[in-house]
Scaffold this motif. Structure first.
Motif, PDB file in Angstrom:
ATOM      1  N   ALA A 203      45.864  50.013  36.820  1.00  0.00           N
ATOM      2  CA  ALA A 203      44.433  49.710  36.780  1.00  0.00           C
ATOM      3  C   ALA A 203      43.750  50.366  35.591  1.00  0.00           C
ATOM      4  CB  ALA A 203      43.766  50.169  38.081  1.00  0.00           C
TER       5      ALA A 203
ATOM      6  N   ASP B 297      43.532  48.771  43.648  1.00  0.00           N
ATOM      7  CA  ASP B 297      42.170  48.375  44.026  1.00  0.00           C
ATOM      8  C   ASP B 297      41.248  49.581  44.156  1.00  0.00           C
ATOM      9  OD1 ASP B 297      42.592  45.675  43.998  1.00  0.00           O
ATOM     10  OD2 ASP B 297      42.646  45.403  46.173  1.00  0.00           O
TER      11      ASP B 297
ATOM     12  N   ARG C  97      40.070  50.462  40.826  1.00  0.00           N
ATOM     13  CA  ARG C  97      39.108  49.460  40.364  1.00  0.00           C
ATOM     14  C   ARG C  97      37.742  49.638  41.034  1.00  0.00           C
ATOM     15  NH1 ARG C  97      40.576  44.044  41.529  1.00  0.00           N
ATOM     16  NH2 ARG C  97      38.982  43.446  40.010  1.00  0.00           N
TER      17      ARG C  97
ATOM     18  N   ASP D  40      34.480  50.071  38.816  1.00  0.00           N
ATOM     19  CA  ASP D  40      33.359  49.160  39.045  1.00  0.00           C
ATOM     20  C   ASP D  40      32.069  49.941  39.312  1.00  0.00           C
ATOM     21  OD1 ASP D  40      32.243  46.416  39.746  1.00  0.00           O
ATOM     22  OD2 ASP D  40      32.000  47.412  41.688  1.00  0.00           O
TER      23      ASP D  40
END
Length: 400
Positions: A69, A326, A329, A333
Protein backbone atom coordinates in the motif's frame (compact mmCIF):
# COMPACT_ATOMS: atom_id res chain seq x y z
CA UNK A 1 41.13 39.33 11.74
CA UNK A 2 41.44 35.53 11.46
CA UNK A 3 40.22 35.19 15.02
CA UNK A 4 37.25 37.44 14.27
CA UNK A 5 36.39 35.48 11.11
CA UNK A 6 36.76 32.13 12.91
CA UNK A 7 34.60 33.35 15.77
CA UNK A 8 31.96 34.51 13.29
CA UNK A 9 32.03 31.15 11.52
CA UNK A 10 31.64 29.28 14.79
CA UNK A 11 28.72 31.47 15.80
CA UNK A 12 27.07 31.07 12.41
CA UNK A 13 27.58 27.33 12.47
CA UNK A 14 26.16 27.07 15.97
CA UNK A 15 23.13 29.12 14.95
CA UNK A 16 22.59 26.95 11.90
CA UNK A 17 22.88 23.77 13.94
CA UNK A 18 20.48 25.13 16.53
CA UNK A 19 18.01 26.03 13.79
CA UNK A 20 18.33 22.56 12.26
CA UNK A 21 17.83 20.98 15.66
CA UNK A 22 14.70 23.03 16.27
CA UNK A 23 13.40 22.11 12.83
CA UNK A 24 14.06 18.39 13.42
CA UNK A 25 12.30 18.47 16.78
CA UNK A 26 9.27 20.16 15.29
CA UNK A 27 9.19 17.65 12.46
CA UNK A 28 9.59 14.70 14.81
CA UNK A 29 6.65 15.89 16.87
CA UNK A 30 4.50 15.34 13.78
CA UNK A 31 6.24 12.08 12.90
CA UNK A 32 8.01 13.39 9.84
CA UNK A 33 11.26 14.93 8.76
CA UNK A 34 11.62 17.33 5.83
CA UNK A 35 14.41 16.76 3.30
CA UNK A 36 16.31 20.06 3.09
CA UNK A 37 17.19 19.80 -0.58
CA UNK A 38 13.76 18.96 -1.95
CA UNK A 39 11.28 20.14 0.66
CA UNK A 40 9.96 16.57 0.71
CA UNK A 41 8.27 15.40 3.89
CA UNK A 42 8.99 11.87 5.17
CA UNK A 43 6.03 10.37 7.04
CA UNK A 44 6.54 7.22 9.09
CA UNK A 45 3.90 4.50 9.33
CA UNK A 46 4.44 1.72 11.87
CA UNK A 47 3.82 -1.93 10.99
CA UNK A 48 3.86 -4.24 14.02
CA UNK A 49 3.81 -8.02 13.62
CA UNK A 50 5.56 -11.20 14.78
CA UNK A 51 8.44 -11.43 12.30
CA UNK A 52 10.21 -14.26 14.12
CA UNK A 53 8.91 -17.37 15.83
CA UNK A 54 6.01 -19.71 15.00
CA UNK A 55 3.74 -16.93 13.69
CA UNK A 56 6.32 -15.26 11.46
CA UNK A 57 4.58 -16.43 8.28
CA UNK A 58 1.50 -14.49 9.39
CA UNK A 59 3.55 -11.46 10.36
CA UNK A 60 5.49 -11.25 7.12
CA UNK A 61 2.25 -11.61 5.18
CA UNK A 62 0.62 -8.77 7.12
CA UNK A 63 3.70 -6.56 6.85
CA UNK A 64 3.82 -7.13 3.09
CA UNK A 65 0.27 -5.85 2.79
CA UNK A 66 1.32 -2.57 4.43
CA UNK A 67 4.46 -2.34 2.31
CA UNK A 68 2.47 -2.74 -0.91
CA UNK A 69 0.00 0.00 0.00
CA UNK A 70 2.78 2.43 0.90
CA UNK A 71 4.81 1.64 -2.21
CA UNK A 72 1.76 2.37 -4.37
CA UNK A 73 1.13 5.66 -2.56
CA UNK A 74 4.74 6.74 -3.09
CA UNK A 75 4.59 5.78 -6.76
CA UNK A 76 1.37 7.78 -7.24
CA UNK A 77 2.75 10.82 -5.41
CA UNK A 78 1.04 12.51 -2.47
CA UNK A 79 1.12 16.14 -1.38
CA UNK A 80 0.09 17.22 2.12
CA UNK A 81 -0.02 20.81 3.25
CA UNK A 82 1.69 21.90 0.05
CA UNK A 83 4.65 19.53 0.51
CA UNK A 84 5.49 16.39 -1.43
CA UNK A 85 5.39 13.36 0.85
CA UNK A 86 7.41 10.17 0.98
CA UNK A 87 5.85 7.53 3.20
CA UNK A 88 8.15 5.16 5.07
CA UNK A 89 7.14 1.86 6.67
CA UNK A 90 8.82 1.21 10.01
CA UNK A 91 8.49 -2.54 10.60
CA UNK A 92 8.95 -3.98 14.08
CA UNK A 93 8.88 -7.53 15.46
CA UNK A 94 6.52 -7.81 18.44
CA UNK A 95 6.97 -11.62 18.64
CA UNK A 96 3.19 -11.91 19.29
CA UNK A 97 4.16 -11.17 22.90
CA UNK A 98 2.37 -8.56 25.06
CA UNK A 99 5.55 -7.30 26.74
CA UNK A 100 7.48 -7.06 23.47
CA UNK A 101 4.48 -5.31 21.89
CA UNK A 102 4.52 -2.51 24.46
CA UNK A 103 8.24 -2.05 23.86
CA UNK A 104 7.61 -1.86 20.12
CA UNK A 105 4.84 0.67 20.71
CA UNK A 106 7.13 2.90 22.75
CA UNK A 107 9.85 2.71 20.08
CA UNK A 108 7.30 3.75 17.49
CA UNK A 109 6.31 6.77 19.58
CA UNK A 110 9.92 7.72 20.24
CA UNK A 111 10.82 7.49 16.56
CA UNK A 112 7.98 9.78 15.46
CA UNK A 113 5.64 7.25 13.83
CA UNK A 114 2.35 9.04 13.09
CA UNK A 115 0.12 5.95 12.83
CA UNK A 116 0.29 2.16 13.19
CA UNK A 117 -1.10 -0.77 11.26
CA UNK A 118 -1.27 -3.73 13.64
CA UNK A 119 -0.58 -5.44 15.85
CA UNK A 120 -1.29 -8.86 14.37
CA UNK A 121 -2.56 -10.63 17.50
CA UNK A 122 -5.09 -9.48 20.08
CA UNK A 123 -2.74 -10.29 22.96
CA UNK A 124 -0.15 -7.91 21.55
CA UNK A 125 -2.53 -5.25 20.26
CA UNK A 126 -4.52 -4.59 23.42
CA UNK A 127 -1.61 -3.60 25.74
CA UNK A 128 0.09 -1.70 22.91
CA UNK A 129 -3.10 0.26 22.21
CA UNK A 130 -2.88 1.94 25.61
CA UNK A 131 0.49 3.44 24.70
CA UNK A 132 -0.77 4.68 21.34
CA UNK A 133 -3.85 6.14 22.99
CA UNK A 134 -1.77 8.06 25.53
CA UNK A 135 0.36 9.45 22.67
CA UNK A 136 -2.61 10.26 20.42
CA UNK A 137 -1.35 7.95 17.66
CA UNK A 138 -4.02 6.23 15.51
CA UNK A 139 -4.02 2.44 15.26
CA UNK A 140 -5.85 0.51 12.53
CA UNK A 141 -5.79 -3.28 12.91
CA UNK A 142 -6.24 -5.69 10.05
CA UNK A 143 -6.40 -8.89 12.09
CA UNK A 144 -7.24 -8.12 15.73
CA UNK A 145 -10.50 -9.92 16.50
CA UNK A 146 -10.87 -9.81 20.30
CA UNK A 147 -13.99 -7.79 21.23
CA UNK A 148 -11.98 -6.21 24.07
CA UNK A 149 -9.85 -4.29 21.57
CA UNK A 150 -12.62 -1.80 20.81
CA UNK A 151 -14.27 -1.93 24.25
CA UNK A 152 -11.59 0.15 25.99
CA UNK A 153 -13.16 3.52 25.26
CA UNK A 154 -10.25 4.77 23.12
CA UNK A 155 -10.91 7.00 20.13
CA UNK A 156 -7.73 6.00 18.30
CA UNK A 157 -8.35 2.24 17.79
CA UNK A 158 -10.02 0.85 14.67
CA UNK A 159 -10.32 -2.54 13.02
CA UNK A 160 -11.43 -3.50 9.52
CA UNK A 161 -12.32 -7.12 10.30
CA UNK A 162 -15.14 -8.85 12.18
CA UNK A 163 -14.61 -9.75 15.84
CA UNK A 164 -14.46 -13.10 17.67
CA UNK A 165 -17.97 -12.82 19.06
CA UNK A 166 -19.28 -12.88 15.50
CA UNK A 167 -16.95 -15.75 14.55
CA UNK A 168 -17.84 -17.81 17.61
CA UNK A 169 -21.56 -17.44 16.95
CA UNK A 170 -21.27 -18.34 13.27
CA UNK A 171 -19.10 -21.39 13.95
CA UNK A 172 -21.33 -22.68 16.76
CA UNK A 173 -24.49 -22.30 14.70
CA UNK A 174 -22.84 -24.16 11.83
CA UNK A 175 -21.49 -26.93 14.09
CA UNK A 176 -24.79 -27.60 15.83
CA UNK A 177 -27.25 -26.64 13.09
CA UNK A 178 -25.52 -27.88 9.94
CA UNK A 179 -23.06 -30.54 11.12
CA UNK A 180 -25.52 -31.80 13.78
CA UNK A 181 -22.72 -32.02 16.36
CA UNK A 182 -24.21 -32.40 19.84
CA UNK A 183 -21.21 -33.39 21.97
CA UNK A 184 -18.48 -30.79 21.52
CA UNK A 185 -15.06 -30.48 23.18
CA UNK A 186 -13.24 -27.16 23.31
CA UNK A 187 -9.49 -26.47 23.58
CA UNK A 188 -7.79 -23.08 23.68
CA UNK A 189 -4.22 -21.80 23.91
CA UNK A 190 -4.80 -19.39 26.83
CA UNK A 191 -3.98 -16.34 24.73
CA UNK A 192 -6.31 -13.35 24.60
CA UNK A 193 -7.32 -14.40 21.10
CA UNK A 194 -7.65 -18.14 21.66
CA UNK A 195 -9.38 -18.12 25.02
CA UNK A 196 -11.76 -15.32 24.09
CA UNK A 197 -12.74 -17.08 20.88
CA UNK A 198 -13.23 -20.42 22.67
CA UNK A 199 -15.38 -18.76 25.34
CA UNK A 200 -17.63 -17.15 22.73
CA UNK A 201 -17.87 -20.40 20.78
CA UNK A 202 -18.73 -22.45 23.89
CA UNK A 203 -21.48 -20.03 24.95
CA UNK A 204 -22.93 -20.06 21.46
CA UNK A 205 -22.89 -23.88 21.32
CA UNK A 206 -25.03 -24.06 24.44
CA UNK A 207 -27.35 -21.36 23.10
CA UNK A 208 -27.74 -23.33 19.85
CA UNK A 209 -28.76 -26.49 21.71
CA UNK A 210 -25.42 -28.34 21.75
CA UNK A 211 -23.38 -29.47 24.75
CA UNK A 212 -19.78 -28.69 25.62
CA UNK A 213 -18.65 -31.97 27.15
CA UNK A 214 -15.17 -30.80 28.16
CA UNK A 215 -12.83 -27.78 28.13
CA UNK A 216 -9.07 -28.21 27.91
CA UNK A 217 -6.15 -25.77 27.74
CA UNK A 218 -2.70 -25.66 26.18
CA UNK A 219 -0.22 -22.92 25.25
CA UNK A 220 0.74 -21.17 22.03
CA UNK A 221 4.15 -22.85 22.10
CA UNK A 222 3.10 -26.45 22.82
CA UNK A 223 3.74 -29.32 20.39
CA UNK A 224 2.54 -32.37 22.35
CA UNK A 225 -1.23 -32.65 22.85
CA UNK A 226 -1.57 -36.40 23.48
CA UNK A 227 -2.55 -36.07 27.16
CA UNK A 228 -5.24 -33.50 26.38
CA UNK A 229 -6.60 -35.45 23.44
CA UNK A 230 -6.64 -38.72 25.38
CA UNK A 231 -8.80 -37.09 28.06
CA UNK A 232 -11.15 -35.83 25.36
CA UNK A 233 -11.35 -39.24 23.69
CA UNK A 234 -13.07 -40.63 26.77
CA UNK A 235 -15.88 -38.10 26.21
CA UNK A 236 -16.51 -39.35 22.67
CA UNK A 237 -17.06 -35.86 21.17
CA UNK A 238 -18.66 -35.33 17.75
CA UNK A 239 -16.48 -32.26 17.16
CA UNK A 240 -13.36 -30.70 18.67
CA UNK A 241 -12.96 -26.93 18.48
CA UNK A 242 -9.56 -25.27 18.89
CA UNK A 243 -9.15 -21.60 19.77
CA UNK A 244 -5.62 -20.83 18.66
CA UNK A 245 -3.26 -20.67 15.71
CA UNK A 246 -2.15 -23.00 12.92
CA UNK A 247 1.26 -23.76 14.47
CA UNK A 248 -0.50 -25.79 17.19
CA UNK A 249 -3.60 -26.83 15.26
CA UNK A 250 -1.58 -28.75 12.64
CA UNK A 251 0.24 -31.09 15.06
CA UNK A 252 -2.93 -31.35 17.16
CA UNK A 253 -4.93 -32.80 14.27
CA UNK A 254 -2.19 -35.29 13.43
CA UNK A 255 -2.14 -36.51 17.03
CA UNK A 256 -5.94 -36.57 17.09
CA UNK A 257 -6.03 -38.99 14.17
CA UNK A 258 -3.15 -41.02 15.62
CA UNK A 259 -5.40 -41.76 18.59
CA UNK A 260 -8.05 -43.02 16.21
CA UNK A 261 -10.49 -40.22 16.98
CA UNK A 262 -12.98 -39.53 14.22
CA UNK A 263 -14.38 -36.27 15.65
CA UNK A 264 -14.63 -33.37 13.23
CA UNK A 265 -12.01 -30.65 13.79
CA UNK A 266 -12.87 -26.95 13.74
CA UNK A 267 -10.95 -23.73 14.27
CA UNK A 268 -11.32 -20.08 13.38
CA UNK A 269 -9.22 -17.65 11.34
CA UNK A 270 -6.05 -18.73 13.17
CA UNK A 271 -6.44 -22.15 11.55
CA UNK A 272 -7.68 -21.05 8.15
CA UNK A 273 -4.26 -20.89 6.47
CA UNK A 274 -2.19 -22.80 3.91
CA UNK A 275 0.32 -23.46 6.71
CA UNK A 276 -2.22 -25.51 8.67
CA UNK A 277 -2.77 -27.75 5.64
CA UNK A 278 1.00 -28.22 5.28
CA UNK A 279 1.56 -29.02 8.96
CA UNK A 280 -1.31 -31.51 9.27
CA UNK A 281 -1.09 -33.07 5.81
CA UNK A 282 -3.76 -35.62 4.96
CA UNK A 283 -4.98 -35.64 8.58
CA UNK A 284 -6.32 -32.11 8.07
CA UNK A 285 -8.69 -33.18 5.30
CA UNK A 286 -12.27 -32.21 6.10
CA UNK A 287 -11.40 -29.72 8.85
CA UNK A 288 -13.57 -26.63 9.25
CA UNK A 289 -12.56 -23.04 9.93
CA UNK A 290 -13.90 -19.53 9.69
CA UNK A 291 -12.49 -16.31 8.36
CA UNK A 292 -13.26 -12.96 9.94
CA UNK A 293 -14.19 -11.40 6.64
CA UNK A 294 -15.84 -12.13 3.34
CA UNK A 295 -14.70 -15.14 1.30
CA UNK A 296 -11.75 -14.28 -0.92
CA UNK A 297 -13.89 -14.90 -3.97
CA UNK A 298 -16.40 -12.33 -2.72
CA UNK A 299 -13.86 -9.58 -1.96
CA UNK A 300 -14.34 -6.96 -4.66
CA UNK A 301 -10.63 -6.32 -5.20
CA UNK A 302 -9.08 -9.65 -4.30
CA UNK A 303 -8.19 -10.94 -7.78
CA UNK A 304 -6.17 -7.89 -8.79
CA UNK A 305 -4.63 -7.58 -5.33
CA UNK A 306 -3.59 -11.23 -5.38
CA UNK A 307 -1.84 -10.71 -8.73
CA UNK A 308 0.00 -7.62 -7.48
CA UNK A 309 0.98 -9.33 -4.24
CA UNK A 310 2.42 -12.41 -5.95
CA UNK A 311 4.31 -10.29 -8.47
CA UNK A 312 5.83 -8.09 -5.77
CA UNK A 313 6.64 -10.65 -3.06
CA UNK A 314 6.83 -13.95 -4.97
CA UNK A 315 4.64 -15.54 -2.30
CA UNK A 316 1.06 -16.63 -1.72
CA UNK A 317 -1.21 -14.63 0.57
CA UNK A 318 -1.42 -16.35 3.96
CA UNK A 319 -4.41 -14.57 5.48
CA UNK A 320 -4.35 -10.91 6.44
CA UNK A 321 -2.38 -9.10 3.74
CA UNK A 322 -5.58 -7.78 2.08
CA UNK A 323 -6.73 -6.39 5.42
CA UNK A 324 -3.44 -4.71 6.36
CA UNK A 325 -3.26 -3.29 2.84
CA UNK A 326 -6.71 -1.77 3.36
CA UNK A 327 -5.78 -0.61 6.87
CA UNK A 328 -2.82 1.33 5.46
CA UNK A 329 -5.07 2.80 2.78
CA UNK A 330 -7.51 3.95 5.47
CA UNK A 331 -4.68 5.91 7.11
CA UNK A 332 -3.51 7.38 3.80
CA UNK A 333 -7.06 8.36 2.88
CA UNK A 334 -7.56 10.12 6.23
CA UNK A 335 -4.32 12.08 5.81
CA UNK A 336 -5.32 13.19 2.33
CA UNK A 337 -8.72 14.40 3.53
CA UNK A 338 -7.11 16.23 6.45
CA UNK A 339 -4.32 17.49 4.16
CA UNK A 340 -1.94 16.73 6.99
CA UNK A 341 0.25 14.01 8.52
CA UNK A 342 -0.33 15.43 11.99
CA UNK A 343 -2.25 12.78 14.00
CA UNK A 344 -4.26 15.48 15.76
CA UNK A 345 -5.62 16.53 12.38
CA UNK A 346 -6.14 13.24 10.55
CA UNK A 347 -7.29 11.04 13.47
CA UNK A 348 -10.82 12.54 13.41
CA UNK A 349 -11.00 11.78 9.68
CA UNK A 350 -10.44 8.04 10.24
CA UNK A 351 -13.78 7.78 12.02
CA UNK A 352 -15.45 9.32 8.95
CA UNK A 353 -13.94 6.78 6.54
CA UNK A 354 -16.03 5.74 3.53
CA UNK A 355 -13.61 3.68 1.45
CA UNK A 356 -13.94 0.95 -1.15
CA UNK A 357 -11.24 -1.49 -0.17
CA UNK A 358 -9.94 -4.78 -1.47
CA UNK A 359 -11.89 -6.46 1.35
CA UNK A 360 -15.12 -4.51 0.77
CA UNK A 361 -16.74 -1.26 1.85
CA UNK A 362 -14.95 0.19 4.88
CA UNK A 363 -16.70 2.40 7.42
CA UNK A 364 -16.56 2.38 11.20
CA UNK A 365 -18.94 2.10 14.13
CA UNK A 366 -18.52 4.72 16.89
CA UNK A 367 -16.36 2.31 18.91
CA UNK A 368 -13.99 1.65 15.99
CA UNK A 369 -15.40 -1.69 14.82
CA UNK A 370 -15.89 -2.06 11.09
CA UNK A 371 -19.51 -1.77 9.99
CA UNK A 372 -21.19 -4.91 8.65
CA UNK A 373 -18.26 -7.18 9.48
CA UNK A 374 -18.67 -10.49 7.64
CA UNK A 375 -17.74 -14.01 8.71
CA UNK A 376 -17.18 -16.81 6.19
CA UNK A 377 -16.92 -20.57 6.70
CA UNK A 378 -14.55 -22.99 4.99
CA UNK A 379 -13.71 -26.67 4.74
CA UNK A 380 -10.33 -28.14 3.81
CA UNK A 381 -10.82 -30.17 0.64
CA UNK A 382 -7.94 -31.80 -1.25
CA UNK A 383 -5.48 -29.63 0.67
CA UNK A 384 -7.21 -26.31 -0.06
CA UNK A 385 -9.70 -24.24 1.90
CA UNK A 386 -13.03 -24.08 0.06
CA UNK A 387 -15.76 -21.60 0.96
CA UNK A 388 -18.93 -23.32 2.18
CA UNK A 389 -21.27 -20.40 1.64
CA UNK A 390 -20.85 -18.50 -1.63
CA UNK A 391 -22.90 -15.52 -0.50
CA UNK A 392 -20.96 -13.49 2.07
CA UNK A 393 -24.12 -11.61 3.03
CA UNK A 394 -25.61 -14.89 4.27
CA UNK A 395 -22.50 -15.56 6.30
CA UNK A 396 -22.58 -12.11 7.87
CA UNK A 397 -26.22 -12.53 8.86
CA UNK A 398 -25.43 -15.94 10.37
CA UNK A 399 -23.05 -14.24 12.78
CA UNK A 400 -25.58 -11.83 14.19
Amino acid sequence: MNKIINASLVAATAAALAACGASDKAATAEGSAPAAATGQLTVKIGSANPLTGPFAHWGRDADNGVQLAIEEANAAGVTLGGQKVKFEVVSEDDQADPKAATQVAQRFIDSGVVAVVGHLTSGAAIPASRIYNDAGVPMVAGSVTSPKFTQQGYNNTFRIIANDLQQGQALAKFAVGQLKAQRIAVIDDRTTYGQGLADDFAKSVEAAGGKVVKREYTTNSATDFMAILTSLKAQNPDLIFYGGMDAQAGPMVKQLRKLGMKAAFMGADGVNTPEFAKLAGKDAEGAYASSAGAPKEAMPGYASFNDKFKTRFKADIQAYAPYTYDAARVLLDAMKRADSADPKKFLPEIAKTQLQGVTGEIAFEPNGDVKNGAVSLYQLQAGNWKGLLPDSAKVASAAQ
